[in-house]
Design an enzyme around this catalytic site. Sequence first.
Site, PDB file in Angstrom:
ATOM      1  N   ASP A   9       0.559  -1.413   0.117  1.00 23.32           N
ATOM      2  CA  ASP A   9      -0.097  -0.112   0.112  1.00 23.32           C
ATOM      3  C   ASP A   9       0.668   1.258  -0.054  1.00 23.32           C
ATOM      4  O   ASP A   9       0.405   2.166   0.740  1.00 23.32           O
ATOM      5  CB  ASP A   9      -1.035  -0.130   1.241  1.00 23.32           C
ATOM      6  CG  ASP A   9      -1.990  -1.286   1.090  1.00 23.32           C
ATOM      7  OD1 ASP A   9      -1.933  -2.076   0.173  1.00 23.32           O
ATOM      8  OD2 ASP A   9      -2.798  -1.285   1.962  1.00 23.32           O
ATOM      9  N   ASP A  51      -4.992  -0.384  -1.650  1.00 22.18           N
ATOM     10  CA  ASP A  51      -6.254  -0.545  -1.188  1.00 22.18           C
ATOM     11  C   ASP A  51      -6.983  -0.029  -2.555  1.00 22.18           C
ATOM     12  O   ASP A  51      -6.525   1.033  -3.148  1.00 22.18           O
ATOM     13  CB  ASP A  51      -6.363   0.657  -0.313  1.00 22.18           C
ATOM     14  CG  ASP A  51      -6.690   0.061   1.103  1.00 22.18           C
ATOM     15  OD1 ASP A  51      -6.577  -1.102   1.474  1.00 22.18           O
ATOM     16  OD2 ASP A  51      -6.964   0.957   2.165  1.00 22.18           O
ATOM     17  N   HIS A  53     -10.946   0.949  -3.065  1.00 16.69           N
ATOM     18  CA  HIS A  53     -12.141   0.637  -2.488  1.00 16.69           C
ATOM     19  C   HIS A  53     -13.293   1.165  -3.676  1.00 16.69           C
ATOM     20  O   HIS A  53     -12.870   2.043  -4.508  1.00 16.69           O
ATOM     21  CB  HIS A  53     -12.424   1.519  -1.127  1.00 16.69           C
ATOM     22  CG  HIS A  53     -11.533   1.131  -0.153  1.00 16.69           C
ATOM     23  ND1 HIS A  53     -11.562  -0.224   0.504  1.00 16.69           N
ATOM     24  CD2 HIS A  53     -10.363   1.599   0.510  1.00 16.69           C
ATOM     25  CE1 HIS A  53     -10.618  -0.333   1.267  1.00 16.69           C
ATOM     26  NE2 HIS A  53      -9.764   0.702   1.667  1.00 16.69           N
ATOM     27  N   HIS A  62     -16.157   0.384   6.343  1.00 17.54           N
ATOM     28  CA  HIS A  62     -15.049   0.529   6.299  1.00 17.54           C
ATOM     29  C   HIS A  62     -14.847   2.121   6.462  1.00 17.54           C
ATOM     30  O   HIS A  62     -13.933   2.737   6.834  1.00 17.54           O
ATOM     31  CB  HIS A  62     -14.225   0.163   5.153  1.00 17.54           C
ATOM     32  CG  HIS A  62     -12.681   0.172   5.190  1.00 17.54           C
ATOM     33  ND1 HIS A  62     -11.908  -0.590   6.222  1.00 17.54           N
ATOM     34  CD2 HIS A  62     -11.672   0.861   4.437  1.00 17.54           C
ATOM     35  CE1 HIS A  62     -10.553  -0.069   6.087  1.00 17.54           C
ATOM     36  NE2 HIS A  62     -10.545   0.639   4.973  1.00 17.54           N
ATOM     37  N   HIS A  76     -10.885   7.012   1.402  1.00 15.59           N
ATOM     38  CA  HIS A  76      -9.476   6.953   1.111  1.00 15.59           C
ATOM     39  C   HIS A  76      -9.519   5.719  -0.176  1.00 15.59           C
ATOM     40  O   HIS A  76     -10.266   4.965  -0.124  1.00 15.59           O
ATOM     41  CB  HIS A  76      -8.635   6.643   2.165  1.00 15.59           C
ATOM     42  CG  HIS A  76      -8.928   5.300   2.722  1.00 15.59           C
ATOM     43  ND1 HIS A  76      -9.702   4.953   3.705  1.00 15.59           N
ATOM     44  CD2 HIS A  76      -8.232   4.026   2.559  1.00 15.59           C
ATOM     45  CE1 HIS A  76      -9.794   3.667   3.967  1.00 15.59           C
ATOM     46  NE2 HIS A  76      -8.879   3.309   3.348  1.00 15.59           N
ATOM     47  N   LYS A 101      -7.043  -4.502  -3.168  1.00 14.95           N
ATOM     48  CA  LYS A 101      -7.891  -5.242  -2.161  1.00 14.95           C
ATOM     49  C   LYS A 101      -8.969  -4.024  -1.567  1.00 14.95           C
ATOM     50  O   LYS A 101      -8.666  -2.715  -1.662  1.00 14.95           O
ATOM     51  CB  LYS A 101      -6.986  -5.658  -0.977  1.00 14.95           C
ATOM     52  CG  LYS A 101      -6.093  -4.396  -0.485  1.00 14.95           C
ATOM     53  CD  LYS A 101      -5.180  -5.254   0.613  1.00 14.95           C
ATOM     54  CE  LYS A 101      -4.365  -3.971   1.120  1.00 14.95           C
ATOM     55  NZ  LYS A 101      -4.846  -2.880   1.935  1.00 14.95           N
ATOM     56  N   CYS A 143      -2.002  -2.492   7.609  1.00 15.52           N
ATOM     57  CA  CYS A 143      -1.669  -3.370   6.421  1.00 15.52           C
ATOM     58  C   CYS A 143      -0.591  -3.946   6.719  1.00 15.52           C
ATOM     59  O   CYS A 143      -0.403  -5.223   6.103  1.00 15.52           O
ATOM     60  CB  CYS A 143      -2.093  -2.307   5.018  1.00 15.52           C
ATOM     61  SG  CYS A 143      -3.669  -1.811   5.161  1.00 15.52           S
TER      62      CYS A 143
END
Length: 193
Positions: A9, A51, A53, A62, A76, A101, A143
């Site tokens: 990340d 990440d 999303h 989240h 984010h 992810k 993470c």
Amino acid sequence: MSRALLIVDVQNDFTEGGALAVAGGDAVAAAVSAYLAAHTGDYDVIVASRDWHDAEGDNGGHFAESPDYVDSWPVHCVAGTPGAEYDPLLETDAVTHHVRKGQGLPAYSMFEGVTDSGETVGAVLTAAGVISADVVGIATDHCVRASALDAVAHGVRVRVLTDLVAGVGAESSEAALIELAHAGAELVVSAEV
């Protein structure tokens, strides 16, 4: 007997100026790039996670307007936005597998994500015969911690390169490193690799 580098990340939203900026994030991006320039040939597999999303919804709780910064967070790393992209100081040419992810749900470990072809990190490591992995990235206490613990659980010998990680908090990062050491991970600086 292969070796992997797991880059967790290193994204714009987690480095200086991002939605969830971690102090030292840009420095980690630059240092990981310098490390890669000198050590790419040491690794059979190089996995980088992001990440990624969903733009709509709360991603399984989240995202929250009043986040607790434990289980819920401000918006984010929304898929397709500049915040979700790799930090420009991170050189990704040597990366063999890119993992996304957290689509529609919380996800801290890169082992919860998939490559563009739908492979999990566990499957990538198994297919390549990886028995040891070095872990670097952001954030030590979230993470990086989760990814390194999952690598240990996958049966891989894990080293966390402590000078190539940055965490949200000093105490929580120290606690994460202690937890990782107790789980069997080795804590080393990159110069010792």
